[in-house]
Each structure stands twice: as structure tokens, then as C-alpha cells.
Write a protein that holds these residues in place. Structure first.
Motif, PDB file in Angstrom:
ATOM      1  N   LYS A   1      55.025   6.470  53.820  1.00 37.16           N
ATOM      2  CA  LYS A   1      55.594   6.713  52.504  1.00 37.16           C
ATOM      3  C   LYS A   1      57.060   7.121  52.622  1.00 37.16           C
ATOM      4  O   LYS A   1      57.477   7.750  53.594  1.00 37.16           O
ATOM      5  CB  LYS A   1      54.811   7.823  51.795  1.00 37.16           C
ATOM      6  N   GLY A   2      57.837   6.795  51.601  1.00 35.84           N
ATOM      7  CA  GLY A   2      59.267   7.102  51.603  1.00 35.84           C
ATOM      8  C   GLY A   2      59.581   8.575  51.699  1.00 35.84           C
ATOM      9  O   GLY A   2      60.674   8.958  52.120  1.00 35.84           O
ATOM     10  N   ILE A   3      58.615   9.426  51.352  1.00 38.08           N
ATOM     11  CA  ILE A   3      58.853  10.868  51.386  1.00 38.08           C
ATOM     12  C   ILE A   3      59.216  11.345  52.785  1.00 38.08           C
ATOM     13  O   ILE A   3      59.956  12.307  52.963  1.00 38.08           O
ATOM     14  CB  ILE A   3      57.617  11.632  50.846  1.00 38.08           C
ATOM     15  N   PHE A   4      58.730  10.637  53.822  1.00 37.58           N
ATOM     16  CA  PHE A   4      59.043  11.047  55.188  1.00 37.58           C
ATOM     17  C   PHE A   4      60.517  10.871  55.489  1.00 37.58           C
ATOM     18  O   PHE A   4      61.141  11.700  56.158  1.00 37.58           O
ATOM     19  CB  PHE A   4      58.201  10.260  56.199  1.00 37.58           C
ATOM     20  N   ARG A   5      61.100   9.764  54.991  1.00 41.76           N
ATOM     21  CA  ARG A   5      62.534   9.539  55.191  1.00 41.76           C
ATOM     22  C   ARG A   5      63.354  10.605  54.459  1.00 41.76           C
ATOM     23  O   ARG A   5      64.352  11.088  54.979  1.00 41.76           O
ATOM     24  CB  ARG A   5      62.916   8.131  54.717  1.00 41.76           C
ATOM     25  N   LYS A   6      62.912  10.948  53.248  1.00 38.72           N
ATOM     26  CA  LYS A   6      63.625  11.972  52.471  1.00 38.72           C
ATOM     27  C   LYS A   6      63.595  13.314  53.183  1.00 38.72           C
ATOM     28  O   LYS A   6      64.545  14.089  53.131  1.00 38.72           O
ATOM     29  CB  LYS A   6      63.007  12.098  51.079  1.00 38.72           C
TER      30      LYS A   6
ATOM     31  N   ASN B   1      63.311  13.612  56.369  1.00 40.52           N
ATOM     32  CA  ASN B   1      63.779  13.370  57.738  1.00 40.52           C
ATOM     33  C   ASN B   1      62.665  13.581  58.762  1.00 40.52           C
ATOM     34  O   ASN B   1      62.880  14.157  59.831  1.00 40.52           O
ATOM     35  CB  ASN B   1      64.984  14.270  58.060  1.00 40.52           C
ATOM     36  N   LYS B   2      61.480  13.102  58.432  1.00 39.96           N
ATOM     37  CA  LYS B   2      60.340  13.187  59.338  1.00 39.96           C
ATOM     38  C   LYS B   2      59.979  11.787  59.801  1.00 39.96           C
ATOM     39  O   LYS B   2      59.904  10.859  58.991  1.00 39.96           O
ATOM     40  CB  LYS B   2      59.126  13.817  58.646  1.00 39.96           C
ATOM     41  N   LYS B   3      59.758  11.638  61.090  1.00 40.19           N
ATOM     42  CA  LYS B   3      59.367  10.335  61.644  1.00 40.19           C
ATOM     43  C   LYS B   3      57.987  10.454  62.278  1.00 40.19           C
ATOM     44  O   LYS B   3      57.791  11.273  63.188  1.00 40.19           O
ATOM     45  CB  LYS B   3      60.384   9.872  62.686  1.00 40.19           C
ATOM     46  N   PRO B   4      57.022   9.678  61.809  1.00 39.24           N
ATOM     47  CA  PRO B   4      55.701   9.697  62.458  1.00 39.24           C
ATOM     48  C   PRO B   4      55.809   9.269  63.916  1.00 39.24           C
ATOM     49  O   PRO B   4      56.615   8.399  64.265  1.00 39.24           O
ATOM     50  CB  PRO B   4      54.894   8.681  61.638  1.00 39.24           C
ATOM     51  N   LEU B   5      54.995   9.886  64.772  1.00 43.48           N
ATOM     52  CA  LEU B   5      55.001   9.581  66.196  1.00 43.48           C
ATOM     53  C   LEU B   5      53.612   9.142  66.630  1.00 43.48           C
ATOM     54  O   LEU B   5      52.598   9.531  66.025  1.00 43.48           O
ATOM     55  CB  LEU B   5      55.411  10.816  67.020  1.00 43.48           C
ATOM     56  N   VAL B   6      53.556   8.346  67.693  1.00 46.65           N
ATOM     57  CA  VAL B   6      52.265   8.068  68.317  1.00 46.65           C
ATOM     58  C   VAL B   6      51.641   9.407  68.731  1.00 46.65           C
ATOM     59  O   VAL B   6      52.303  10.268  69.301  1.00 46.65           O
ATOM     60  CB  VAL B   6      52.437   7.150  69.549  1.00 46.65           C
TER      61      VAL B   6
ATOM     62  N   ARG C   1      50.575  11.707  54.715  1.00 45.48           N
ATOM     63  CA  ARG C   1      50.877  13.072  55.152  1.00 45.48           C
ATOM     64  C   ARG C   1      50.751  13.188  56.661  1.00 45.48           C
ATOM     65  O   ARG C   1      49.812  12.644  57.245  1.00 45.48           O
ATOM     66  CB  ARG C   1      49.914  14.064  54.484  1.00 45.48           C
ATOM     67  N   LEU C   2      51.703  13.868  57.267  1.00 45.98           N
ATOM     68  CA  LEU C   2      51.603  14.213  58.683  1.00 45.98           C
ATOM     69  C   LEU C   2      50.950  15.583  58.795  1.00 45.98           C
ATOM     70  O   LEU C   2      51.408  16.545  58.175  1.00 45.98           O
ATOM     71  CB  LEU C   2      52.997  14.270  59.326  1.00 45.98           C
ATOM     72  N   LEU C   3      49.893  15.691  59.584  1.00 44.14           N
ATOM     73  CA  LEU C   3      49.254  16.985  59.810  1.00 44.14           C
ATOM     74  C   LEU C   3      50.043  17.762  60.863  1.00 44.14           C
ATOM     75  O   LEU C   3      50.789  17.176  61.654  1.00 44.14           O
ATOM     76  CB  LEU C   3      47.808  16.768  60.235  1.00 44.14           C
ATOM     77  N   PRO C   4      49.940  19.085  60.889  1.00 38.96           N
ATOM     78  CA  PRO C   4      50.737  19.897  61.832  1.00 38.96           C
ATOM     79  C   PRO C   4      50.549  19.444  63.275  1.00 38.96           C
ATOM     80  O   PRO C   4      49.439  19.146  63.713  1.00 38.96           O
ATOM     81  CB  PRO C   4      50.188  21.311  61.610  1.00 38.96           C
TER      82      PRO C   4
END
Length: 292
Positions: free
Chosen positions: A28-33, A35-40, A60-63
Motif C-alpha cells: 500500500k502507498g502508506i508505506f512510501r508516505k 518511508n517504510k520498505k517491506p523486507l524479506v 500492515r507491517l508487524l513489529p
């Protein structure tokens, strides 16, 4: 729905879920806003857009429990450092570099020596004399005969483990032994996107069993020590740390200083001479590098 990112290519994230299998997702675009990048390795929440096509969105990224910079992955619990006992015989300088790298990343290590079926007992005894007194779990195994694979699976259970080691030691065979569907998962992702066949090798997680994943990554093949200072090298040797309180000088580098407890431990056999000589080589390598 929750899952774990097992691969990321060109803005697509492949998420393993217990109920839907591997789902191809966009973030989702919210990650770019934010400044979060999902990782393997990220645990995520996702919405399933098509159960038939297995597509969805990461919402959503979990902690994260942890995050490694090189390679850029998340939630790694431990490393399995794999060398062969023979064919080829282990390069101990290279092995110590791998252990140094894991110490820097603060990853617990399972030290696996493969091809036990081809090895002489003397080599196994030698390796135990060098590494047996350290804080690493040590396994002697054979991917060919499956000796030791049950014990390895027990150590992997419930954890996400990254695999590291040189080529030719049987890493791929071992991964296929403990995770037979690894090739199937790779093929499933390749079928989803043809571009995956034409990219450089990517970090990928394989699902072994419930809550258990193993990571094959190109990131741990780079073993330069460019960002390690010579003064900090010693702290990544647990056998040195154990002895250094006995050194005459605080900040002893265990090189030419008098009354060095580490050098005394080498003479008395509490620290392997091979380990110490490799330390000296790495120290001089860092000392002699050019600074730009």
C-alpha cells in the motif's frame, strides 16, 4: 490475513500464508508516505484480492524483532554456517570470516560440517578441537545419507534461519533435503512473473514447517571487512573475549603486547593456534587497507 514475505522483486512481494499459500502482493502507498520498505522476513497483514489468482495487498507491517543491513532482511533468528569436512577441506580462514560476520550481526550460529560420509575421523576431531569450545552449536552431517538432518531440523524448528557458506559444500542439497518443496516454491513464483527469471539472484525464504523458515541469500557471500576497524576485530572472537581480562594492558589487541592473556591461552591450548593465526592475518588485512 497474516503471512511472511518470502521474496521481493520489482515492487512485488510474495507472502507465504498458512491458508492461501503464496500470495503475490503490492505494498500500500502508506508505506512510501511513512518511508517504510517491506523486507524479506517481515511478518505482515494482507488483504486477499483474488483467491483464484492468489493476489493481494500488504496492508500492515508487524513489529520487527530485528533487521539486518547486509543483506537487508528482517526477523532472522540464527545462521547455519555450512562447510564441508572434506571435498573440499574447509578453509579455516574463510570459516572464521563467516563466524566473524555472524558475530557482528549478533546472530546465534549452528556450525554445520557436511559430507561426513566422506570424511576421516581425524578431520572431525581436528575441527572439534578448534571450534568445540566456543558457543556455537556444532553438527557433523551428510546431506547425501541424511545423517544429522533430523538434529538440524530440531535446531531449525520455530525459527527463521539464514544459510551461509562457500560454494561446493552441499548447501543446496541440504536445503532440498530438509525442505523438499523449495524448488516447487521457487517455480511457483517464477511462473507468476517471467521477469523473475532474468533478474540477479534474490534473497528468498523457504517454508519448512509451521513457524519454521530457511533463507537462501546472496548477501552473505560477500566477506570483505571494509567496515570493520582493526581495534574492534577482537571483540568478535568469543574465545578471545573469554580470556582478555587477564591481559596486562586494557585495550590489548593481542598482537605484540607483552603479558597478553590471549597469546598465553594459545600457548596453553585453550585457544586454537589456527584461530589465532587467522586473527593476525585478518588484523593485518584491515590495517593495510587503503582509506579513501
Amino acid at each position: 490475513m497474516q503471512g511472511k514475505i518470502i521474496k521481493g522483486i520489482a515492487g512485488f512481494y510474495y507472502v507465504y500464508t498458512e491458508t492461501a499459500g503464496i500470495v503475490e502482493c503490492k505494498a500500500k502507498g502508506i508505506f512510501r508516505k511513512e518511508n517504510k520498505k517491506p523486507l524479506v522476513g517481515d511478518d505482515v497483514e494482507l488483504e486477499l484480492l483474488s483467491g483464484e489468482d492468489k493476489t493481494g495487498n500488504v496492508t500492515r507491517l508487524l513489529p520487527r524483532r530485528n533487521e539486518l543491513i547486509r543483506p537487508a532482511v528482517a526477523n532472522i533468528d540464527q545462521a547455519a554456517v555450512i562447510f564441508s569436512i572434506t571435498h573440499p577441506e574447509p578453509n579455516l580462514n574463510l570459516l572464521d570470516r563467516f563466524l566473524l560476520m555472524m558475530e557482528r550481526q549478533r546472530l546465534p550460529v549452528i556450525l554445520c560440517f557436511n559430507k561426513q560420509d566422506l570424511a576421516e575421523d581425524e578431520m572431525q576431531k581436528r575441527l572439534l578441537s578448534i571450534y568445540g569450545g566456543l558457543h556455537y552449536k556444532i553438527l557433523f552431517l551428510s546431506a547425501k545419507t541424511e545423517t544429522g538432518t533430523k538434529e538440524l531440523l530440531e535446531l531449525l524448528s520455530g525459527k527463521t534461519t539464514t544459510v551461509a557458506g562457500p560454494s561446493g559444500v552441499g548447501k543446496s542439497t541440504l536445503i532440498n533435503r530438509i525442505c523438499p518443496h523449495a524448488q516447487m516454491e521457487t517455480g511457483e513464483i517464477s511462473r507468476k512473473i517471467e521477469r523473475g527469471k532474468h533478474t540477479t539472484r534474490h534473497t528468498q525464504l523457504f517454508h519448512v514447517c509451521r513457524d519454521t523458515f530457511i533463507m537462501d541469500t546472496p548477501g552473505f557471500s560477500s566477506l570483505g571487512l571494509f567496515d570493520t576497524e582493526k581495534e574492534e576485530l577482537k571483540k568478535y572472537y568469543p574465545d578471545f573475549v573469554r580470556e582478555e581480562d587477564g591481559c596486562r594492558f586494557r585495550g590489548c589487541l593481542h598482537m605484540e603486547e607483552p603479558d597478553c592473556a590471549v597469546k598465553a591461552a594459545v600457548k596453553e591450548g585453550r585457544i586454537s593456534r589456527e584461530r589465532y593465526e587467522n586473527y593476525r592475518l585478518l588484523f593485518e588485512e584491515i590495517k593495510g587497507r587503503k582509506k579513501f
